[in-house]
Every structure is written in C-alpha cells, then in structure tokens.
Design a protein around this motif. Structure first.
Motif, short mmCIF file in Angstrom:
data_model
loop_
_atom_site.label_atom_id
_atom_site.label_comp_id
_atom_site.label_asym_id
_atom_site.label_seq_id
_atom_site.Cartn_x
_atom_site.Cartn_y
_atom_site.Cartn_z
N PHE A 67 -9.28 14.96 -2.79
CA PHE A 67 -8.92 13.54 -2.97
C PHE A 67 -8.66 13.54 -4.33
N PRO A 68 -8.83 14.03 -5.24
CA PRO A 68 -8.68 14.30 -6.76
C PRO A 68 -6.69 15.24 -6.98
N ALA A 69 -6.72 15.75 -6.39
CA ALA A 69 -5.61 16.48 -5.80
C ALA A 69 -5.01 15.24 -5.56
N GLU A 70 -4.45 14.48 -4.69
CA GLU A 70 -4.38 14.27 -4.00
C GLU A 70 -3.75 12.67 -5.15
N ILE A 71 -4.51 12.43 -5.36
CA ILE A 71 -4.25 11.33 -7.22
C ILE A 71 -3.83 11.95 -8.23
N ALA A 72 -4.08 13.18 -8.26
CA ALA A 72 -3.31 13.83 -9.60
C ALA A 72 -1.20 13.84 -8.91
N LYS A 73 -1.56 13.92 -7.65
CA LYS A 73 0.17 13.94 -6.89
C LYS A 73 0.78 12.64 -7.75
N LEU A 74 0.28 11.35 -6.87
CA LEU A 74 0.65 10.63 -7.49
C LEU A 74 1.15 10.23 -8.79
N ARG A 75 0.10 10.71 -8.62
CA ARG A 75 0.08 10.58 -11.43
C ARG A 75 1.65 10.98 -11.74
N GLU A 76 1.30 12.01 -11.15
CA GLU A 76 2.62 13.12 -11.20
C GLU A 76 4.21 12.07 -10.26
N ALA A 77 4.18 12.03 -9.17
CA ALA A 77 5.19 11.11 -8.38
C ALA A 77 5.40 9.80 -9.70
N GLU A 78 4.55 9.45 -9.95
CA GLU A 78 4.72 7.92 -11.16
C GLU A 78 5.41 8.03 -12.59
N GLY B 97 0.96 -1.09 0.20
CA GLY B 97 0.38 0.19 0.35
C GLY B 97 0.86 1.43 -0.31
N ILE B 98 0.61 2.05 0.35
CA ILE B 98 1.08 3.67 -0.14
C ILE B 98 0.23 4.37 0.77
N ALA B 99 0.76 5.68 1.17
CA ALA B 99 0.18 6.99 2.05
C ALA B 99 0.38 8.76 0.74
N ARG B 100 -0.17 9.31 1.11
CA ARG B 100 -0.17 10.14 0.85
C ARG B 100 1.18 10.87 0.64
N ILE B 101 1.47 11.78 -1.21
CA ILE B 101 2.50 12.12 -1.09
C ILE B 101 2.45 13.44 -0.33
N GLY B 102 4.24 13.62 0.65
CA GLY B 102 4.65 14.00 1.22
C GLY B 102 4.03 13.95 2.96
N GLN B 103 3.61 12.78 3.21
CA GLN B 103 3.55 11.55 4.42
C GLN B 103 4.06 10.73 4.51
N GLY B 104 3.84 9.83 6.22
CA GLY B 104 4.65 8.96 6.35
C GLY B 104 5.90 8.94 6.76
N GLU B 105 6.22 7.84 7.30
CA GLU B 105 7.63 7.81 8.08
C GLU B 105 8.78 7.58 6.82
N LEU B 106 8.25 6.27 5.57
CA LEU B 106 9.09 6.28 4.55
C LEU B 106 8.00 6.96 3.30
N PRO B 107 8.38 7.76 3.17
CA PRO B 107 7.84 9.09 2.56
C PRO B 107 7.41 8.11 0.66
N ALA B 108 6.55 8.00 0.13
CA ALA B 108 5.59 7.73 -0.85
C ALA B 108 5.95 7.76 -1.91
N GLU B 109 6.82 8.82 -1.83
CA GLU B 109 7.36 9.14 -3.13
C GLU B 109 8.39 8.11 -3.56
N THR B 110 9.46 8.11 -2.60
CA THR B 110 9.96 6.97 -2.03
C THR B 110 10.12 5.05 -2.69
N VAL B 111 8.57 5.23 -2.67
CA VAL B 111 7.75 4.00 -2.27
C VAL B 111 7.75 3.66 -3.87
N LEU B 112 6.91 4.69 -4.55
CA LEU B 112 6.52 4.82 -5.71
C LEU B 112 7.85 5.09 -6.51
N GLY B 113 8.39 5.21 -6.19
CA GLY B 113 9.93 4.94 -7.22
C GLY B 113 10.42 3.19 -7.22
N GLU B 114 10.07 2.83 -6.36
CA GLU B 114 10.35 1.07 -6.31
C GLU B 114 9.22 0.94 -6.76
#
Length: 272
Positions: free
Chosen positions: A229-240, A181-198
């Motif tokens: 919610f739409p903005a958070e999904i957009a952030k995930l898509r942008e990071a991906e 699973g994944i948290a929101r961009i900018g949240q979590g002790e392990l950054p969601a951006e880092t998880v998406l990269g993996e």
C-alpha cells in the motif's frame, strides 16, 4: 479518500497519507440504480462509524447519508453523534435540496455535495453560491452521472469534456472539489496515469481510491497481503507530481488520449 469500515485499516491508511476516510450509509435507491455495477452498496452502521472515528488522529471522517427524505434530520444527528466530521449529500438535483440540507446540518460540520445527477451538474451555477468556500466542498460522481446520461462507461463525461465548465466555475469560486475514483498505477483499462493527468488539468483536488487499493480488507495485515500500500500511494504521488510539471499542451494531449480510450470502452457496451 478511501472507503473502509475497519478501524485498523483506517488508522493504517491515515498514516500513509490518505486525508479523508469515507464511510457510507446511502441505501435508498442505490441498488436499483447501480445493481449491475461493481460499486460499494453496503451501508455502514453507526457503531462502525463510531469505531473508525475513535482511532483517527489526522484524517477527516466523512459520512455519506441517504438522499434527502423524511428522516434526514435524524440521520444527520445520528451520524454526528457517532463521530462524523463531514457529511455528504448524494443524488440531489436542485438548489432547494442543497439549501434544505445545509439548514438541517446548521453549520455543525462542513458538507460535501455529491454532484452525480445531470441536473446537479447543469444547475451548478444556481446552487454553488449557497456553499461556503474553504468549508463546504463538491465531489463529482461519475458512476451515477454517466448512468443518468445514458452512457456506457463512467469516464465518458470526462472524455467529452463535459466537466470543463463545472471545473472552471468551481475553481473560480474557491470551493474545493474532486471527481470520481482511481485504480492503481499500471492497472485498469483506462490507465490511472491518464486519469490523474486529467485531474491536474481540471484542477481537481482529490480522488477516491478504488477497490483495487483495498479489496475489502479488514486489517492492515490483510491489506498488505494483496499489495504494498505505501508503495502504491507513492506511485500515485509521483505520477501527480509529474503531471504538475507538464505543459498545458501536454495535458490537453493527455485529455485526448483519455477520450479515445474512454469512448472505445464505451462502445464495448454497445456491442461495437
């Protein structure tokens, strides 16, 4: 994917690009395994499944059943009768279980096999040939996998690159797969951006949106009160998209950053 039992939330998030609505009937042994974790443990009723199925137009409705047991055939039939379009089998360990579940489903819907035991991961080469590429899928579950390995933090298997051989085999087989699973961009002790990269490095095709995206909301208005919610999904898509434009060496550097963070968080569980 996102877990919800609310027809209103399901219809709303479907419109925001969530491709699969995840409903959960697993209860057998779950509290004993995960009682100390902040994970989803409430079983969704057949009536709730039918209500969500009735509003979906594009997203696929997947229902996680219990591990194989004496009443599995009845559970499968009931879930299908109430609108499940895909079934998920958790906590299996052997090729025999995979084959038996496929026999019970009998091709009525595709199946996602939740590889969340160390045995399932080690034996992937043995049971994967039973799946139909393009139809059946695999999700690697990090919560129970890390518990089964005696680890302190759910991302430690990913940190130790224990998923690399499985990812390589799955990608070569043509069987689509996702992990964790994944948290929101900018949240979590392990950054969601880092998880998406993996996810991008490994070839994962999806991820479960964590509770940080919904907080148990039962309506779209309640969902939007806590976040955009739409903005958070957009952030995930942008990071991906950003990771998909990244060179392999940068993805490896990101994996090393993930490992350093995950192992550090794991050490917290040791009191270090």
């Amino acid at each position: 994917m996102m877990i919800t039992a609310s027809p209103e939330v399901a219809a709303f998030i479907e419109g925001q690009g969530v491709a699969r609505i995840f409903m959960d009937q697993e209860v057998l042994g779950k509290a004993e395994r995960q009682g100390h974790l902040d994970t989803h443990k409430a079983a969704h009723s057949l009536e709730e499944i039918a209500a969500v199925a009735g509003v979906l137009k594009q997203a696929e409705l997947m229902v996680r059943l219990n591990p194989l047991h004496a009443a599995s055939a009845d559970e499968i039939g009931a879930a299908l009768d109430h609108g499940a379009q895909r079934l998920m089998l958790p906590m299996f360990t052997t090729r025999r279980e995979v084959g038996h579940f496929l026999e019970l489903v009998a091709g009525r819907v595709p199946v996602t096999f939740l590889a969340e035991t160390p045995q399932a991961l080690v034996r992937l080469a043995d049971w994967l040939p039973l799946l139909v590429p393009g139809r059946d899928e695999v999700h690697i579950g990090l919560n129970d996998l890390s518990l089964g390995m005696g680890l302190n933090f759910l991302f430690e298997p990913m940190a130790g690159r224990l998923l690399d051989p499985a990812a390589e085999r799955l990608n070569a087989s043509g069987v689509r797969w996702g992990v964790g699973g994944i948290a929101r961009i900018g949240q979590g002790e392990l950054p969601a951006e880092t998880v998406l990269g993996e996810h991008v490095r490994l070839g994962s095709r999806w991820v479960i949106l964590s509770r940080a995206f919904h907080q148990g909301a039962s309506s779209s208005s309640e969902l939007l009160q806590s976040l955009d919610f739409p903005a958070e999904i957009a952030k995930l898509r942008e990071a991906e998209a950003s990771w998909r434009d990244t060179r392999p060496e940068e993805l490896l550097a990101n994996q090393q950053a993930l490992a350093e963070c995950a192992f550090r968080l794991g050490r917290k569980g040791e009191g270090a």
